[in-house]
Design a protein around this motif. Structure first.
Motif, short mmCIF file in Angstrom:
data_model
loop_
_atom_site.label_atom_id
_atom_site.label_comp_id
_atom_site.label_asym_id
_atom_site.label_seq_id
_atom_site.Cartn_x
_atom_site.Cartn_y
_atom_site.Cartn_z
N ALA A 10 0.84 -1.21 0.00
CA ALA A 10 0.00 0.00 0.00
C ALA A 10 0.87 1.26 0.00
CB ALA A 10 -0.92 0.01 1.21
N GLN A 11 0.32 2.37 -0.51
CA GLN A 11 1.06 3.63 -0.59
C GLN A 11 1.00 4.31 0.78
OE1 GLN A 11 -0.33 6.88 -3.25
NE2 GLN A 11 1.61 6.57 -4.33
N ASN A 45 4.66 2.95 -2.11
CA ASN A 45 4.20 1.63 -1.68
C ASN A 45 5.25 0.98 -0.78
OD1 ASN A 45 2.01 2.07 -3.29
ND2 ASN A 45 2.65 0.69 -4.92
#
Length: 509
Positions: free
Chosen positions: A365-366, A379
């Motif tokens: 995930a960022q 990420n």
């Protein structure tokens, strides 16, 4: 040459009127002594070498008139060397010990070459010999791919003398000659020589009986290849009552060969929780996994803890009769406690969601703050490498059934070479190479058994049950990089469990 021998020419001219001198020559300025060609006695006319290695041409060269030069030529190796003795020494040599070393390119693919060695005397006479260079040289020492641990224990028994099944395999890249076995403290055991019959692999397996009394024995193993390269290993074998083993391992493989086929991590070290007591945590991927517990790393003998065939509620230490503990529930963590003195065990499971690990980010995930000021997020990934930048070249893939479990490579194969020396840590990826966020170090750089979380920024999941920069026993995790040496080249997979702090590099097809 005329200039160097002007004095000789003048001397001949001086005596020409009244004295006849044999061998004086006005056209080449030297004095013949015997008029014979040079003599070359080379050490050998066949040299075994290999790509990336050297060969040396040696021999004794003689000529009564004097040797002026030696030429060595092989177009296929780009060898064209002239050794000008007059230029080097200021005069010719009637005797010269040749020793010329040449390095073969590591990229050379040819199988054999011929080097022409030409000796030239001052009269221009030549003698030539060919030296055959073949690429079948044996430069590597043999390797024990299976051998006893450095220290092992054989348990005393009330009903029989203790015995140990000595099991070893030694290999060589060319041909083995023989192996020797020495146990100097064991009365009646004569030094054994096991002939390899010129094969590239030798396996020995035989039960050895020891007196039923406490004593330490030394087992010395030495193996030799066909050209005399050797390798040796030593095992200290203790005959005793059941000890409180310093370490215990969980084995989820079936053979000694599998115990020794990894780069590191097999079998898996477990925690020593008290006197004679050990706790194992293990992620079970599939129903039906069979496990044993071993106090030695490289073999299922001489001690293997498994289910007693006469009472499955108890453990036995006998590798001949022990039955595996079978883990029937997939995709859960098992927690197994054993007491080797009481021969007891207990088992429970907990879910993947109940397990925790130190990572404080959502994988992929960022959510990772690149510059720690909220200006840029990327990420989040982890990988292995020599820096957080290099980790981006070796990113782990997350297991779809267990977020604590990671693999490298994500697909395909990972090829490692025999003798390859690795040097890395496990780290988050950072494009600028920033350190100290999400990282792991190992317990011992060359004998890796477990990984400890190592975040100098104390970047830790608050729900994690572990302690940053501390092992389970409270001792400090040191800045030990992972530096194993690959014993056997092939295709491998890196598996890392962030919850367990365990990793392994194992062969894959």
């Amino acid at each position: 040459m005329r200039t160097r021998f002007l004095k000789v020419s003048l001397l001949c001219a001086f005596f020409a009127a009244g004295v006849f001198v044999t061998g004086c020559s006005d056209d080449n300025g030297y004095s013949d002594v015997d008029g014979e060609s040079p003599v070359a006695v080379l050490k050998t006319n066949h040299i075994q070498s290999g790509a990336g290695h050297d060969f040396t041409i040696e021999g004794t060269l003689t000529d009564a008139d004097g040797i002026s030069a030696i030429k060595l030529e092989c177009a296929d190796l780009y060898l064209n060397k002239t050794i000008d003795l007059i230029e080097i020494y200021g005069e010719p040599k009637t005797s010269y010990d040749l020793s010329y070393k040449f390095s073969i390119s590591k990229d050379e693919v040819g199988e054999q070459f011929t080097v022409k060695v030409t000796v030239v005397d001052v009269g221009g006479r030549e003698t030539s010999q060919d030296v055959l260079i073949t690429m079948d040289g044996d430069f590597e020492a043999p390797v024990f791919t299976i051998a006893p641990d450095k220290t092992i224990t054989v348990l005393m028994k009330a009903d029989r003398n203790p015995q140990y099944t000595l099991n070893f395999t030694v290999t060589d890249d060319r041909k083995l000659d023989y192996a020797t076995i020495e146990i100097p403290e064991l009365t009646g055991f004569e030094t054994r020589t096991v002939n390899a019959e010129g094969k590239s692999s030798l396996t020995f397996k035989e039960a050895i009986v020891f007196p039923n009394a406490s004593q330490v024995y030394t087992i010395n193993l030495t193996a030799y290849d066909a050209v005399g390269n050797s390798v040796a290993t030593t095992c200290n074998l203790t005959v005793s009552e059941m000890p409180d083993f310093e370490k215990m391992y969980l084995a989820d493989v079936a053979t000694d060969e599998e115990l020794n086929s990894d780069v590191f991590g097999v079998p898996m070290v477990i925690n020593h929780t008290g006197e004679y007591q050990y706790k194992a945590r293990y992620y079970n991927k599939a129903a039906g996994t069979e496990i044993f517990f071993l106090p030695q790393k490289t073999s299922f003998t001489p001690i293997c803890f498994g289910l007693d065939p006469e009472d499955s509620n108890k453990l036995t230490d006998d590798p001949e009769t022990a039955k595996p503990i079978v883990l029937d529930t997939p995709n859960v963590y098992y927690e197994i406690d054993i007491n080797v003195k009481e021969s007891t065990y207990s088992i429970k499971t907990y879910s993947v969601s109940e397990a925790t690990n130190p990572i404080n980010y959502e994988y992929g995930a960022q959510c990772f703050d690149v510059w720690e000021n909220g200006s840029e997020f990327i990420n989040f990934y982890i990988g292995w490498g020599s820096s957080p930048q290099d980790a981006g070249n070796h990113l782990f893939a997350q297991d779809p059934n267990n977020p604590h479990l990671f693999y490298y490579p994500s697909e395909g194969t990972w090829s490692l070479s025999s003798g390859e020396e690795m040097n890395f840590i496990i780290s988050n990826y950072h494009p600028g190479g920033w350190w100290d966020h999400v990282e792991w170090r190992c317990d011992n750089s060359t004998e890796i058994e477990k990984f400890g979380y190592y975040s100098k920024k104390n970047d830790v999941n608050p729900n994690w049950e572990g302690t940053n920069m501390k092992w389970e026993d409270g001792s400090s995790v040191q800045d030990n990089w992972v530096k194993p040496v690959v014993a056997n080249g092939g295709n491998y997979r890196f598996e890392f469990d962030a919850h367990l702090g365990r990793g392994k590099i194992v062969p894959v097809n």
